[in-house]
Motif scaffolding. Sequence first.
Motif, PDB file in Angstrom:
ATOM      1  N   UNK A 107      -7.994  -2.525 -15.159  1.00 15.85           N
ATOM      2  CA  UNK A 107      -7.355  -2.789 -13.402  1.00 15.85           C
ATOM      3  C   UNK A 107      -8.220  -3.454 -12.697  1.00 15.85           C
ATOM      4  N   UNK A 108      -7.606  -4.220 -11.345  1.00 15.55           N
ATOM      5  CA  UNK A 108      -8.889  -4.190 -10.277  1.00 15.55           C
ATOM      6  C   UNK A 108      -7.743  -3.736  -9.434  1.00 15.55           C
ATOM      7  N   UNK A 109      -8.325  -3.791  -7.825  1.00 19.62           N
ATOM      8  CA  UNK A 109      -7.777  -3.602  -6.642  1.00 19.62           C
ATOM      9  C   UNK A 109      -8.279  -4.082  -5.438  1.00 19.62           C
ATOM     10  N   UNK A 110      -7.582  -4.770  -4.708  1.00 13.99           N
ATOM     11  CA  UNK A 110      -8.313  -5.492  -3.787  1.00 13.99           C
ATOM     12  C   UNK A 110      -7.274  -5.661  -2.466  1.00 13.99           C
ATOM     13  N   UNK A 111      -7.867  -5.725  -1.575  1.00 14.59           N
ATOM     14  CA  UNK A 111      -6.844  -5.993  -0.140  1.00 14.59           C
ATOM     15  C   UNK A 111      -7.241  -7.756   0.730  1.00 14.59           C
ATOM     16  N   UNK A 112      -5.750  -7.788   1.110  1.00 12.17           N
ATOM     17  CA  UNK A 112      -6.185  -9.243   1.735  1.00 12.17           C
ATOM     18  C   UNK A 112      -5.940  -9.693   3.365  1.00 12.17           C
ATOM     19  N   UNK A 113      -6.437  -9.819   3.768  1.00 11.61           N
ATOM     20  CA  UNK A 113      -6.433  -9.030   5.727  1.00 11.61           C
ATOM     21  C   UNK A 113      -6.593 -10.962   6.568  1.00 11.61           C
ATOM     22  N   UNK A 114      -6.044 -10.508   7.519  1.00 10.51           N
ATOM     23  CA  UNK A 114      -6.094 -11.212   8.815  1.00 10.51           C
ATOM     24  C   UNK A 114      -6.300 -10.516   9.737  1.00 10.51           C
ATOM     25  N   UNK A 115      -6.406 -11.514  10.755  1.00  7.83           N
ATOM     26  CA  UNK A 115      -6.915 -11.116  12.257  1.00  7.83           C
ATOM     27  C   UNK A 115      -5.886  -9.674  12.416  1.00  7.83           C
ATOM     28  N   UNK A 116      -4.387  -9.193  11.790  1.00 13.18           N
ATOM     29  CA  UNK A 116      -4.396  -7.478  12.133  1.00 13.18           C
ATOM     30  C   UNK A 116      -3.922  -7.026  11.141  1.00 13.18           C
ATOM     31  N   UNK A 117      -5.247  -5.774  11.523  1.00 14.90           N
ATOM     32  CA  UNK A 117      -4.676  -4.811  10.537  1.00 14.90           C
ATOM     33  C   UNK A 117      -3.412  -4.139   9.856  1.00 14.90           C
ATOM     34  N   UNK A 118      -2.712  -4.739  10.580  1.00  9.85           N
ATOM     35  CA  UNK A 118      -0.690  -4.405  10.174  1.00  9.85           C
ATOM     36  C   UNK A 118      -0.591  -5.049   9.123  1.00  9.85           C
ATOM     37  N   UNK A 119      -1.191  -6.834   8.686  1.00 11.68           N
ATOM     38  CA  UNK A 119      -0.419  -7.446   7.996  1.00 11.68           C
ATOM     39  C   UNK A 119      -0.966  -7.158   6.601  1.00 11.68           C
ATOM     40  N   UNK A 120      -2.169  -6.321   6.622  1.00  9.46           N
ATOM     41  CA  UNK A 120      -2.782  -6.397   5.159  1.00  9.46           C
ATOM     42  C   UNK A 120      -1.830  -6.195   3.802  1.00  9.46           C
ATOM     43  N   UNK A 121      -2.000  -6.787   3.348  1.00 10.67           N
ATOM     44  CA  UNK A 121      -1.619  -7.073   1.917  1.00 10.67           C
ATOM     45  C   UNK A 121      -2.774  -6.467   0.988  1.00 10.67           C
ATOM     46  N   UNK A 122      -2.071  -5.346   0.057  1.00 11.46           N
ATOM     47  CA  UNK A 122      -2.781  -4.387  -0.885  1.00 11.46           C
ATOM     48  C   UNK A 122      -2.492  -4.647  -2.110  1.00 11.46           C
TER      49      UNK A 122
END
Length: 640
Positions: free
Chosen positions: A548-563
């Motif tokens: 397993x791996x897990x990570x975040x993809x992030x934009x300028x807006x923390x509310x848009x983060x995809x886990x």
Amino acid sequence: MTIHYDISRFTDMDIYLFKEGTHTKLYEKMGAHFMERDGARGVYFAVWAPNAERVSVRGDFNDYDTHRHPLRLREDGSGIWEGFIQGVEAGLTYKYHIVSKFHNIVHDKADPFAFYAEVPSNSASRIWELDGYGWNDGGWMQTRALHNRHDAPVSVYEMHLGSWRRKVEESDRYLTYRELADELVAYLKEMNYTHVEFMPLTEYPYYGSWGYQVTGYYSATARYGEPQDLMHLIDALHQNGIGVIMDWVPSHFAVDMHGLINFDGTALYEHADPRQGYHPEWGSIIFNYGRNEVRAFLISSALFWLEKYHIDGIRVDAVASMLYLNYAREEGEWVPNEHGGNENLEAVAFLRQLNAAAYGAHPDIMMIAEESTAWPMVTRPIEVGGLGFGFKWNMGWMHDTLAYMHRDPVYRQHHHDQLTFSMWYAFDENFMLPLSHDEVVHMKGSLINKMPGDTNQKFANLRALYGYMMAHPGKKLLFMGGEFAQYAEWAYKHSLEWHLLEFPLHQGLQKMMAELNRLYRSEPALYLHDVERKGFEWIDDADYSHNCISFMRKSENPDETVYVVCNFADETREGYRLALPEGGEYVEIFNSQAKAYEGWEIGNEGVLYAEETPLCGRPFSLAMTLPPMGVVYFKKLIAQ
């Protein structure tokens, strides 16, 4: 039909730039062009053959006579032969009859600057005008920078025109450019792709080379129709919001004698020494990048496709073979550079000049390198020592990922670094993740057949691969057929296996890819910082024992983060915990094992709650059901 020598398209400045190697619009001067003399319309011919004793034009208009229309050599040392013939009409065929100064060599050559040619296996050039097409893509051209930027969503469908779909009921013929304008545009829109990449469109003799053995660097291949038909296809794609990338091959050219090889009886476009001028891997001929006129020829070709055909991006083929003098050669089979090294300094200078010219004229395009080594700064600016490309194919990610996915899940834990290593260098270049035609030919098998297990496991693995790919930093590229799991290895003579879409597993995968493309385009976190480290953060890269791996993809807006959580084991993990930076409600927005994709219907419905249970250095975590051989995306629910 009389030939005249008192008319020319060249100015003194044109000749100066040509000799200097900086002319970027040679297609406006060389080749065959309609002009008028004393009110009479005709065609002006110009060809570069400095080592010729005589050059004449032979064609339909003079019964292919080698004596009736001799060209005259300019007196400025350019090596250009020219002449004007009245009464010549569009569509007629011709070649240059070249008698060399050396060894009585005589060649009939196609025009290197022809805009159109006969359908291979015929090899003559055709007199043609390109200016008659009325483009309707003004809206796209004004805004295409928004689609080609590093912070834009770029999901590319790579394809070979002649084998995408074929008319089985009509002798299994391939579709024309205009037929593709209807069928392909509708399909790409349905699948939510942002761009399409065409394998080479430049004219080529041998169909089995797929276009990578070129003879006509300014001719759209006649196999699928006329030049204006290709313009119509590109126009239709643009009007529907789809960008067009074209494979372009400045690394080598075909050995066919009507082409560039030994053009005027000498190694004009190539090196005379086979250690420099012959490509042992592909049996082709290598350009002499140190010759000014050759650089002008190639750079003008790239600019030609950008300007005349509104191409949005050029993928430069086989860059590694250009950069290294010893590419595919053993010791003693290559000539070191002036410093004794294996770097092709002339090719490096050419690539920098190419990218500077292309981006200088069209800053809203993409220049993409297929470069398979660790050559530094391929996508960094020229002024800091880079090659100046906009993007580079991430071949390391491709090789490691396919090697990992090919393994039985039981053994994957011992090769966990093949998943995680790419993040060590993911932002060293501006990368594009390619699952290209090269991975499904030459006995490599199809993508679905690279996956281990039974049929259901193969599909689960492939869905997981695509889910992981779309979340990994970098722009995306998938070769046709991969989106619905074609079973057979790609065959250029045959259509894709569209009949497989009669079966639910193939339908489900295709549906998932359309949804993944839509999701990718709608979630800024998945693309905005593809080339910047701030767009990615590991959650847990060390859970090798569970695959397993897990990570975040992030934009300028923390509310848009995809886990993103990936489980490459063949085992459901109930209560698997995902570490999170903050509490609140979370929802699953993608699951590669969803029933809608013919998955195993294992996942998370409704809202999940992050608890104040620290994990992986973060204060919160949530418990989920992690499907086997599955990839899931989560987002935090934001109160309105």
